[in-house]
Design a protein around this motif. Structure first.
Motif, mmCIF file in Angstrom:
data_model
loop_
_atom_site.group_PDB
_atom_site.id
_atom_site.type_symbol
_atom_site.label_atom_id
_atom_site.label_comp_id
_atom_site.label_asym_id
_atom_site.label_seq_id
_atom_site.Cartn_x
_atom_site.Cartn_y
_atom_site.Cartn_z
ATOM 1 N N LEU A 1 13.275 0.661 -3.114
ATOM 2 C CA LEU A 1 12.548 1.574 -3.662
ATOM 3 C C LEU A 1 13.666 2.704 -4.114
ATOM 4 C CD1 LEU A 1 9.240 1.754 -1.692
ATOM 5 C CD2 LEU A 1 9.508 0.906 -4.128
ATOM 6 N N CYS A 2 14.607 3.104 -3.257
ATOM 7 C CA CYS A 2 15.484 4.161 -3.748
ATOM 8 C C CYS A 2 16.380 3.437 -4.258
ATOM 9 C CB CYS A 2 15.814 5.011 -2.665
ATOM 10 S SG CYS A 2 17.286 6.080 -2.904
ATOM 11 N N PRO A 3 17.024 3.790 -5.506
ATOM 12 C CA PRO A 3 18.232 3.077 -6.209
ATOM 13 C C PRO A 3 19.530 3.371 -5.611
ATOM 14 C CG PRO A 3 17.105 4.417 -7.737
ATOM 15 C CD PRO A 3 16.333 4.409 -6.676
ATOM 16 N N LEU A 4 19.686 4.314 -4.707
ATOM 17 C CA LEU A 4 21.016 4.726 -4.107
ATOM 18 C C LEU A 4 20.948 4.640 -2.657
ATOM 19 C CD1 LEU A 4 22.175 8.138 -5.955
ATOM 20 C CD2 LEU A 4 22.802 5.580 -6.431
ATOM 21 N N LYS A 5 19.712 3.778 -2.170
ATOM 22 C CA LYS A 5 19.421 3.445 -0.984
ATOM 23 C C LYS A 5 19.483 4.737 0.090
ATOM 24 C CE LYS A 5 20.996 -1.096 -1.986
ATOM 25 N NZ LYS A 5 19.794 -1.279 -2.965
ATOM 26 N N LYS A 6 18.921 5.598 -0.268
ATOM 27 C CA LYS A 6 19.026 6.819 0.655
ATOM 28 C C LYS A 6 17.732 7.098 1.583
ATOM 29 C CE LYS A 6 22.139 9.703 -1.981
ATOM 30 N NZ LYS A 6 22.270 11.062 -2.611
ATOM 31 N N TRP A 7 16.682 6.531 1.158
ATOM 32 C CA TRP A 7 15.490 6.713 1.884
ATOM 33 C C TRP A 7 15.751 5.818 3.348
ATOM 34 C CZ3 TRP A 7 11.017 5.457 -2.055
ATOM 35 C CH2 TRP A 7 11.077 6.781 -2.849
ATOM 36 N N GLU A 8 15.688 6.147 4.492
ATOM 37 C CA GLU A 8 15.584 5.706 5.797
ATOM 38 C C GLU A 8 14.348 4.900 6.172
ATOM 39 O OE1 GLU A 8 18.136 5.693 7.809
ATOM 40 O OE2 GLU A 8 19.192 6.856 6.314
ATOM 41 N N ARG A 9 12.983 5.066 5.573
ATOM 42 C CA ARG A 9 11.942 4.435 5.703
ATOM 43 C C ARG A 9 10.816 4.824 4.905
ATOM 44 N NH1 ARG A 9 8.916 7.286 10.811
ATOM 45 N NH2 ARG A 9 9.025 9.607 10.405
ATOM 46 N N GLY B 1 0.899 -1.220 0.055
ATOM 47 C CA GLY B 1 0.250 -0.039 0.203
ATOM 48 C C GLY B 1 0.862 1.253 -0.150
ATOM 49 N N LYS B 2 0.297 2.423 0.906
ATOM 50 C CA LYS B 2 1.268 3.606 0.691
ATOM 51 C C LYS B 2 1.710 3.915 2.039
ATOM 52 C CE LYS B 2 -2.135 6.912 1.129
ATOM 53 N NZ LYS B 2 -2.732 8.372 0.576
ATOM 54 N N VAL B 3 2.614 4.731 2.151
ATOM 55 C CA VAL B 3 3.208 5.155 3.583
ATOM 56 C C VAL B 3 2.476 6.312 4.169
ATOM 57 C CG1 VAL B 3 5.430 4.226 3.223
ATOM 58 C CG2 VAL B 3 4.942 6.544 2.256
ATOM 59 N N SER B 4 2.692 6.885 5.324
ATOM 60 C CA SER B 4 2.049 7.953 5.696
ATOM 61 C C SER B 4 2.578 9.440 5.204
ATOM 62 C CB SER B 4 2.046 8.135 7.329
ATOM 63 O OG SER B 4 3.743 8.478 7.708
ATOM 64 N N GLU B 5 1.909 10.273 5.339
ATOM 65 C CA GLU B 5 2.279 11.484 4.785
ATOM 66 C C GLU B 5 3.634 11.897 5.271
ATOM 67 O OE1 GLU B 5 -0.883 14.472 4.825
ATOM 68 O OE2 GLU B 5 0.602 16.088 3.774
ATOM 69 N N VAL B 6 3.854 11.730 6.473
ATOM 70 C CA VAL B 6 4.975 12.124 7.301
ATOM 71 C C VAL B 6 6.324 11.459 6.547
ATOM 72 C CG1 VAL B 6 6.474 12.025 9.447
ATOM 73 C CG2 VAL B 6 3.917 12.724 9.543
ATOM 74 N N ILE B 7 6.197 10.049 6.279
ATOM 75 C CA ILE B 7 7.299 9.529 5.787
ATOM 76 C C ILE B 7 7.381 9.861 4.264
ATOM 77 C CG2 ILE B 7 7.820 6.914 4.908
ATOM 78 C CD1 ILE B 7 6.801 5.670 7.512
ATOM 79 N N ARG B 8 6.283 10.055 3.582
ATOM 80 C CA ARG B 8 6.444 10.499 2.145
ATOM 81 C C ARG B 8 7.101 11.734 1.908
ATOM 82 N NH1 ARG B 8 5.059 14.841 -1.214
ATOM 83 N NH2 ARG B 8 5.336 13.896 -3.348
ATOM 84 N N TRP C 1 5.321 7.762 -2.304
ATOM 85 C CA TRP C 1 4.289 7.373 -1.360
ATOM 86 C C TRP C 1 4.213 5.884 -1.061
ATOM 87 C CZ3 TRP C 1 1.103 9.957 1.300
ATOM 88 C CH2 TRP C 1 0.672 11.457 1.073
ATOM 89 N N VAL C 2 4.865 5.343 -2.245
ATOM 90 C CA VAL C 2 4.809 3.560 -2.259
ATOM 91 C C VAL C 2 5.463 2.739 -0.759
ATOM 92 C CG1 VAL C 2 5.629 1.522 -3.324
ATOM 93 C CG2 VAL C 2 4.974 3.840 -4.482
ATOM 94 N N GLY C 3 4.656 2.035 -0.220
ATOM 95 C CA GLY C 3 4.836 1.426 1.040
ATOM 96 C C GLY C 3 6.022 0.216 0.373
ATOM 97 N N GLY C 4 6.484 -0.243 1.635
ATOM 98 C CA GLY C 4 7.566 -1.524 1.476
ATOM 99 C C GLY C 4 8.926 -0.979 1.776
ATOM 100 N N ASN C 5 9.981 -1.854 1.144
ATOM 101 C CA ASN C 5 11.295 -1.554 1.580
ATOM 102 C C ASN C 5 11.887 -0.614 1.127
ATOM 103 O OD1 ASN C 5 13.995 -1.917 2.350
ATOM 104 N ND2 ASN C 5 14.302 -3.985 1.264
ATOM 105 N N PRO C 6 12.057 0.518 1.787
ATOM 106 C CA PRO C 6 12.700 1.785 1.175
ATOM 107 C C PRO C 6 13.890 1.690 0.514
ATOM 108 C CG PRO C 6 12.951 1.681 3.659
ATOM 109 C CD PRO C 6 12.120 0.639 3.242
#
Ligand code: SF4
Length: 124
Positions: free
Chosen positions: A116-124, A69-76, A108-113
Motif C-alpha cells: 500500500l505504501c509506495p516507499l514501503k514505510k508502513w510497518e503494519r 477491510g479496514k485496519v484498527s484505529e491504532v494502526i491507522r 485505513w485500508v487493510g492488507g499488505n502495508p
C-alpha cells in the motif's frame, strides 16, 4: 526555573499537542539545553505519479480494501503519523506524491502495508 522542569511543565505550561507549543519556544529551549531540535521535514508540494500509475494504485488499493477491510484505529493512526513525517506527503491536500492517493482515507485500508505504501514505510 530549570529548563528541564519547564519542559516537564508540571501542568503550568501547555501540555496539549505539539502544535499548541510555539515552535520558537521549542527552538529556544533546545538551544539552551544544547540539544538540536528534530529537523523539520521538507514535504512534497505536488503529485509525482502520472495518471496511469494513479489508476493502477487505486485499483490495487480497492482490491486490498475489498479483500481485507479496514485496519484498527491504532494502526491507522500509526500509518498516518508515518505519512506526516514522510517527505512524499503533501501537507495541503493530504496526498502522497508517490501514488497520488489521499492518505486520510488510504491509511485505513487493510492488507499488505508494503504493497500500500509506495516507499514501503508502513510497518503494519
Ligand atoms: S504512503 Fe508511504 S510514501 Fe506515501 S506519504 Fe505515506 S509513508 Fe510516504
Amino acid at each position: 526555573m530549570d529548563i528541564r522542569e519547564e519542559l516537564k511543565s508540571a501542568g503550568v505550561y501547555p501540555t496539549g499537542p505539539c502544535s499548541a507549543w510555539p515552535e520558537v519556544r521549542n527552538i529556544e529551549l533546545h538551544k539552551k539545553m544544547r540539544v538540536a531540535p528534530a529537523p523539520s521535514v521538507a514535504h512534497a508540494t505536488k503529485v509525482k505519479a502520472g495518471a496511469g500509475k494513479m489508476a493502477g494504485g487505486l485499483l490495487k488499493t480497492a482490491g486490498q480494501a475489498m479483500r481485507h477491510g479496514k485496519v484498527s484505529e491504532v494502526i491507522r493512526n500509526e500509518r498516518y503519523e508515518t505519512c506526516k513525517a514522510c517527505p512524499a506527503f503533501i501537507e495541503d491536500s493530504k496526498r502522497c506524491s508517490e501514488c497520488g492517493c489521499f492518505m486520510e482515507a488510504k491509511t485505513w485500508v487493510g492488507g499488505n502495508p508494503k504493497a500500500l505504501c509506495p516507499l514501503k514505510k508502513w510497518e503494519r
